[in-house]
Design a protein around this motif. Structure first.
Motif, short mmCIF file in Angstrom:
data_model
loop_
_atom_site.label_atom_id
_atom_site.label_comp_id
_atom_site.label_asym_id
_atom_site.label_seq_id
_atom_site.Cartn_x
_atom_site.Cartn_y
_atom_site.Cartn_z
N ARG A 284 0.83 -1.21 0.00
CA ARG A 284 0.00 0.00 0.00
C ARG A 284 0.86 1.26 0.00
O ARG A 284 0.55 2.25 -0.65
N ALA A 285 1.98 1.21 0.72
CA ALA A 285 2.85 2.38 0.84
C ALA A 285 3.93 2.43 -0.24
O ALA A 285 4.68 3.40 -0.32
N HIS A 286 4.01 1.39 -1.08
CA HIS A 286 5.07 1.29 -2.10
C HIS A 286 6.45 1.35 -1.43
O HIS A 286 7.34 2.07 -1.87
N GLU A 287 6.63 0.52 -0.39
CA GLU A 287 7.87 0.56 0.39
C GLU A 287 8.43 -0.86 0.59
O GLU A 287 8.24 -1.49 1.63
N PRO A 288 9.16 -1.37 -0.40
CA PRO A 288 9.69 -2.73 -0.27
C PRO A 288 10.76 -2.87 0.81
O PRO A 288 11.05 -3.99 1.23
N HIS A 289 11.33 -1.76 1.28
CA HIS A 289 12.33 -1.88 2.35
C HIS A 289 11.72 -2.46 3.62
O HIS A 289 12.43 -3.05 4.44
N ARG A 290 10.41 -2.33 3.78
CA ARG A 290 9.75 -2.90 4.95
C ARG A 290 9.91 -4.43 4.98
O ARG A 290 9.96 -5.03 6.05
#
Length: 580
Positions: free
Chosen positions: A508-514
């Protein structure tokens, strides 16, 4: 199975029951009701803010609403509902919930955590898009890894994803490439190259010059530029694109589509895109205000064709055509994004370098106008990578002329290490890449730490099989999982349960680092449980004299392995089975 979504449904059902019983007014908006892990695990397994967000519209005190809600949470998985603070509700779940999660993860395998959250939405992720004037440098590495991992993450969460590379082959830089390649062509024919200021000096063009000699011999020598510029430009551009494709392959990145800026010229597509904006009343002739601060010496106010981007959120209007009639660099980009809209994508994502920050608002304005606000554009800026070796800045590559190449990094660190490390910071934060530290074997090296956990999972399975224990998935699913009962074991199972939720949040946040952060956390929990087994034999995964108990504990390890394998796949990293 997303446990948090499932139990949120239980909370919403209880709220509906309260409404039907007249304990709550009808029509309350549940959009902000959440069920999530509590900040302090000592407070319970899950927490809901339902009473806090609904108290005011329900004209009730939060604790009063929480008490009524707690009384209706009769789901057998919920052992206890406790009111905390001003009205938060902490939920303690039955151990069977976490034992069932272990079975769910094993049964689903690498599909555990995969969701339909994206509902098949068509998403175009454009990334890398390096100028085809040379090999990719270390800055492109991070953008390539980020874009590829984001595409993997969106696909895993139910989106229909297209990976796209936009070839910037329509500007003056490809003319410079042609002139630079011509000098290497002269060199291949035994003449001294004249690498004057403004040309590309890297040795990477030497093979291009040799290829030109093989094709043309000496026929282009001493010919005017007008005779060879177009042909050598196309030849050199394609040669550089072959290098770029090979570089991407070395990093494990594949593109679905390569689009050409040059293909937009002379086809009417740029004109059609501008006409579309003109039909919306967003094109006009005018004179821009001078740049803020000190005026450039060559500043001259000129009437230009302008896009009224300020009507769609930009700070100022933007020129799309110069006073001499030539298109600005922004015009073909408008046409290119209109083409993506016309291809039917529901969402566009552009991954740009940090130096494109000033380009964000104007591009979003153009997409918003062209799509009537229907197609959102998210632009992710990727910050710089600073290279070090043992804490000292890494020297530049002579082969490239001015920069460290992608191939330099991958050859020294390996594709898997490079990809993982590039995702250990959020995309808009600068990242330090120390060649010594990313290869060391310690907890401070996240990729080694996660891979060590993967290796431990496989080690447990191998040792168990050698001891004659059936560790097939069918056997593990048939095991009595109530043997997973120690708090440390349940905590690890609880971490497994968080994976589907994490996937949805990251997508949802476009944050693959998570994903990288989560893998480090679950690896830490696995290592911690392993170490506790050194002191407490009851926590060891292989229990002497009890194959049944061993199978239950091995099932927990297998579930962790499922998550690590799936997470690494999203990052584009191959999990290891043993450390060497």
């Amino acid at each position: 199975m997303n446990l948090f979504t499932d139990l949120r449904g239980v909370v919403l059902d209880a709220l509906d029951q309260m409404t039907q019983a007249g304990e709550l007014p009808a029509g309350l908006d549940y959009a902000n009701v959440a069920v999530e892990p509590p900040r302090d695990p000592a407070h319970g397994d899950l927490a809901t803010n339902a009473a806090m967000v609904l108290a005011k519209p329900a004209a009730m005190k939060p604790r009063e609403l929480a008490e009524k809600l707690a009384a209706r949470l009769t789901d057998p998985r919920i052992e206890k509902a406790e009111i905390a603070g001003p009205g938060f509700l902490n939920l303690r779940l039955s151990p069977s919930v976490w034992q069932d999660i272990v079975a769910t993860a094993i049964r689903a395998g690498n599909d555990f955590g995969r969701s339909t959250f994206g509902q098949g939405e068509r998403v175009n992720v454009e990334f890398v898009s390096a100028n085809p004037t040379g090999p990719m440098h270390v800055g492109h590495v991070r953008g390539a890894v980020f874009g590829d991992a984001l595409a993997n993450l969106l696909a895993f969460s139910g989106h229909d994803v297209t990976r796209e590379y936009y070839i910037n082959d329509g500007g003056a830089q490809v003319d410079v490439l042609a002139r630079s390649a011509y000098e290497r062509y002269r060199e291949a024919n035994g003449l001294a190259p004249e690498i004057r200021e403004g040309l590309y000096p890297g040795d990477y063009l030497i093979p291009v010059g040799e290829a030109l000699r093989e094709k043309y011999g000496g026929s282009l020598l001493d010919r005017p530029e007008s005779d060879w510029l177009d042909e050598i430009r196309d030849f050199a551009t394609e040669a550089m694109m072959q290098v770029i494709r090979a570089d991407l392959a070395a990093l494990g990145v594949r593109m679905d589509v390569y689009s050409s800026e040059k293909a937009l010229y002379g086809t009417g597509r740029i004109e059609a895109a501008i006409a579309r904006l003109d039909s919306l009343g967003l094109i006009y002739r005018g004179v821009l205000e001078p740049p803020k601060g000190k005026l450039p010496e060559d500043w001259e106010a000129r009437e230009q064709l302008l896009f009224r981007s300020s009507a769609h959120g930009d700070d100022v209007d933007r020129p799309i055509q110069k006073s001499d009639g030539a298109w600005t660099y922004f015009a073909p980009d408008i046409a290119y994004h209109w083409d993506k809209i016309d291809r039917g994508f529901d969402q566009l994502i552009d991954v740009f370098g940090a130096d494109h920050g000033g380009y964000v608002k104007r591009m979003k304005a153009a997409v918003r106008a062209l799509s009537d606000g229907r197609v959102p554009l998210d632009i992710k800026l990727v910050q710089l990578v600073r290279l070090y070796r043992n804490g000292e800045p890494f020297k530049m590559s002579k082969r490239a002329g001015t920069f460290v190449t992608l191939r330099d990094v991958v050859q020294e660190a390996g594709a898997d290490v490079t990809r993982f490390i590039m995702l250990t910071r959020k995309n808009d934060a600068a990242l330090d890449f120390d060649f010594a530290r990313v290869l060391e074997q310690s907890r401070d090296n996240p990729v080694w730490y996660v891979q060590y956990a993967s290796a431990r999972v496989h080690s447990v399975l191998r040792r168990a099989a050698e001891a004659g224990i059936d560790v097939s998935d069918d056997a593990l699913l048939s095991a009595d999982l109530t043997a997973i009962s120690h708090q440390a074991e349940l905590d690890l199972a609880r971490k497994v349960a968080e994976w589907p939720r994490l996937v949805e949040i990251a997508a949802r946040a476009h944050e693959p680092h998570r994903v990288a952060f989560f893998l480090y956390d679950i690896a830490s929990d696995l290592h911690s449980l392993w170490n506790r087994g050194n002191d407490d034999p009851s926590l060891r995964f292989l229990q002497d004299g009890s194959a049944a108990t061993s199978q239950a504990k091995i099932a927990l390890v297998r579930a962790v392995g499922v998550v690590i394998s799936s997470g690494l796949a999203i990052l584009g990293v191959t999990p290891v089975e043993e450390m060497r």
